[in-house]
Design a protein around this motif. Structure first.
Motif, PDB file in Angstrom:
ATOM      1  N   ASP A  84      30.987  34.308   0.966  1.00 22.14           N
ATOM      2  CA  ASP A  84      31.955  33.410   0.339  1.00 22.14           C
ATOM      3  C   ASP A  84      33.134  34.268  -0.105  1.00 22.14           C
ATOM      4  N   GLU A 101      33.979  25.007   3.968  1.00 18.40           N
ATOM      5  CA  GLU A 101      34.923  25.213   2.881  1.00 18.40           C
ATOM      6  C   GLU A 101      35.069  23.934   2.071  1.00 18.40           C
ATOM      7  N   LYS A 103      32.850  27.950  -1.077  1.00 16.52           N
ATOM      8  CA  LYS A 103      31.891  27.425  -0.111  1.00 16.52           C
ATOM      9  C   LYS A 103      31.003  26.382  -0.788  1.00 16.52           C
ATOM     10  N   GLU A 138      26.507  30.883   7.548  1.00 17.55           N
ATOM     11  CA  GLU A 138      27.546  31.212   6.567  1.00 17.55           C
ATOM     12  C   GLU A 138      26.946  32.232   5.621  1.00 17.55           C
TER      13      GLU A 138
END
Lengths: 476, 216
Positions: free
Chosen positions: B83, B202, B142, B80
């Motif tokens: 954001d 999320e 996030k 990830e």
């Protein structure tokens, strides 16, 4: 020496378990610590005050909190012997579970016996970290969510409490100490502006841990997702340790002459807790969440009693004792129901009294205890609080208090009656599951409830002296 | 000198508010750690060797090296890197943060008698950093960014504790450091778990636990 024993034993036990990795040790050390904890607490109660160093002390103020922790932990340890057998057979997981219970109880003990506000803070944060694994123990998706919310919300709350502690050191002026004793002694010289600001932060921060609305959001999730013995410990012991810190800081504001400010804040949070419970308990669909909300309500009652003061303060301490005994029993019994029905949904459970008579009666008796049905000790405490509110002329507060309690009672009663009576689902056979519930999973609840109901009729002399001792220290 | 460093420390929060790359956030944590070390170095006039060693360890080793390295590892494991879906655009984040930081500077400029115990610029900036972190937590989406903002909040609290010209006992300091460190560690582990169990990181996905409509 005795206090050191309480604080060092779990660490040694964890090390031994880590080295030998024997299966029998897991439960053995929990039970040994529980017995040792109870014995040491009783010995401390007889020889007050007991000091171990300048950082740890058991005196007439915190002995009640320590005794409650011991009794609840003893009950949970006995229950856990039967409970954990059916939960998992994975030796490694069991070992981690045992480590964490030991550390969790150690940090609660530390938070109670610390004589230093900073150290209490450290131990309260340690309770969050130790119990995170216990909440996550079932490793389901919801358990991860609950553990995440618990660690995150509590860490932020406690970080804000630390801001409160820093502001308190600003208000102390030239003094460089955070020991409660020094703070009490020079409280009159503190700067009131900074002290008030500090109380706001500490109340919100530690209040997060205590489960006061509006910062209670982790509580229903964590209590409903953790294994039942852990829910019992969280609700009946952890919330009290946070309450003790709030009481201590409240005493500082009282000595500094700004008690009215603290009182107002506590009343708002207390009534908000009652209100939130009254709203949410109504349509609740998960019986462990229902018990968790009931804890929020009872914590609200504790701070209301403290804020009103006088006889209500006595009632608050009595209420805390009663709540811990009954709520521990309630949560442990919910573990039996979960074991038998394998669901937490209220609608899927019916006719507990027919399926398993003992669990059913324990469930009903715990319910009667928690809604203050005489002779439950909570009846006496709530009655005293209402009496004190009327004597002091807080008629509106009193009316609000009674109405909100009645709504909560209705919400709880609706769920409990539905679950206890009626016809069980005939298509399913629960006999096999009932056999899993061993004798040790009934005994602790019976003892806790008997204690709670006896206290409602007769408060023994020594307990009365202890409660008055606590109040004498806290009110000054 | 330390005033300039503190202002740079406050400005890092603006960069934090404006950027969406998680790696940039981690780098800001390194920068904040180093800045805090320098602030301690220039700010503390007479302290014993134990305190200096402890502060060096806390700022330089833990805040600037260990925690960022750990977060770096998690970012790489979870893949990830951005954001994007904040509740409001990053530009408004930046505006809000700037206003709060400005308010922080205004507080430092006030000279009312109650504030004489503390160093005003430390106080103003640290309060601003704490509030900006809390606001960013509510805005960003996030959970990894939430952890990072938790750490910046802790950095703000650290600066606040420096603003008081008094020290806590070493045992309390050690305990605080240990607790914060373990909290970050546990949160990091949970982030990894959440990444495995849920599809993505999320915040909005963490909504299985409800009061009504409960089903097990």
């Amino acid at each position: 020496m005795m206090i050191n024993l309480l604080l060092i034993f779990p660490i040694i036990a964890c090390l031994i378990m880590l080295i030998f990795k024997a299966k029998w040790m897991n439960n053995f050390f929990i039970n040994l610590y529980a017995i040792g904890h109870l014995v040491v607490s009783v010995l401390c109660a007889v020889n007050l005050p007991v000091a171990s160093s300048k950082y740890f002390l058991v005196d007439s103020c915190n002995i009640i909190f320590l005794l409650i922790l011991s009794i609840v932990f003893m009950a949970v340890a006995v229950y856990n012997n039967g409970y954990i057998k059916h939960e998992t057979t994975d030796v490694k997981r069991l070992r981690h579970y045992s480590y964490m219970i030991l550390i969790f109880v150690l940090s609660m003990t530390g938070a109670i016996v610390s004589t230093n506000l900073g150290l209490s803070w450290v131990f309260i944060e340690a309770t969050t970290l130790a119990s995170a694994y216990l909440i996550y123990f079932n490793k389901t998706k919801t358990a991860i969510e609950a553990a995440w919310k618990y660690v995150y919300i509590c860490s932020i709350g406690i970080a804000l409490a630390f801001v409160g502690i820093i502001l308190l050191t600003i208000s102390t002026g030239n003094m460089n100490s955070l020991s409660y004793h020094d703070l009490y002694d020079s409280a009159a010289t503190f700067n009131q502006f900074w002290l008030k600001l500090s109380f706001v932060f500490v109340l919100f921060g530690i209040g997060t841990k205590m489960g006061l609305a509006p910062v209670h959001f982790w509580l229903p999730d964590a209590h409903s997702e953790s294994p039942s013995p852990i829910s019992g410990l969280l609700s009946a012991a952890l919330l009290n340790s946070a309450f003790l810190i709030i009481l201590n800081v409240y005493k500082i504001t009282m000595l500094a002459g700004c008690a009215d400010f603290g009182r107002g804040m506590m009343l708002v949070m207390g009534f908000l807790s009652l209100f939130i419970t009254a709203v949410f308990v109504f349509h609740i669909n998960n019986y462990k969440r229902m018990l968790a909300y009931s804890s929020v309500e009872n914590m609200g009652i504790l701070v209301i009693g403290t804020a009103i003061g006088g006889v209500a303060m006595y009632a608050a301490i009595l209420h805390m004792i009663g709540h811990s005994l009954i709520k521990a029993s309630f949560f442990l019994t919910s573990g039996n129901i979960l074991e038998i029905y394998k669901t937490k949904k209220i609608k899927s459970v019916a006719g507990i009294l027919k399926t398993d008579k003992k669990t059913g009666w324990l469930w009903v008796a715990s319910f009667l205890g928690i809604v203050a049905f005489p002779p439950s000790v909570l009846f006496i405490s709530e009655f005293l609080m209402i009496k004190e509110m009327i004597t002091k002329g807080h008629y509106i507060l009193c009316g609000l208090f009674v109405i909100l309690l009645t709504i909560v009672l209705y919400g709880l009663a609706k769920a409990v009656i539905r679950m206890s009576f009626g016809q069980a689902n005939l298509e399913k056979n629960y006999d096999e599951n009932v056999k899993n519930v061993s004798f040790g999973m009934y005994l602790p609840q019976v003892i806790l409830l008997v204690m709670a109901f006896i206290l409602g009729v007769y408060v023994p002399k020594f307990l009365d002296v202890m409660i008055n001792g606590t109040i004498a220290v806290l009110v000054g | 000198m330390e005033n300039a460093l503190i202002i740079i420390f406050g400005l890092t929060m603006l960069y934090m508010a404006a950027t969406s790359r998680l790696m940039a956030h981690v780098r800001i944590l390194v920068l904040q750690g180093i800045l805090l070390f320098l602030i301690c170095y220039f700010g503390i006039e007479h302290a014993d060797i134990l305190t200096i060693l402890f502060l060096t360890f806390e700022t330089l080793i833990v805040k600037a090296i260990v925690i960022p390295m750990f977060l770096n590892k998690i970012v790489k494991q979870t893949h990830e890197y951005r954001d994007m879906e904040a509740n409001i655009p990053h530009f408004y984040c930046l505006v809000i943060s700037s206003v709060i930081l400005f308010a922080g500077f205004l507080i430092s400029d006030f000279h009312f008698p109650a504030i004489k115990m503390i160093n005003p610029i430390y106080f103003g900036v640290s309060i601003a950093v704490i509030i900006i972190s809390l606001i960013l937590i509510t805005i960003k989406h996030k959970i990894l960014t939430n952890v990072i903002e938790f750490i910046t909040m802790e950095n703000g609290i650290f600066l606040l504790s420096l603003s008081v010209a008094k020290e806590m006992p070493v045992i309390v300091n050690l305990g605080v450091l240990l607790d914060v460190f373990i909290a970050v560690f546990i949160l990091g582990l949970l982030v990894n778990r959440i990444n495995k169990e849920f599809d993505g990181l999320e915040v909005t996905q963490l909504s299985d636990l409800k009061d009504c409509e409960y089903d097990d």
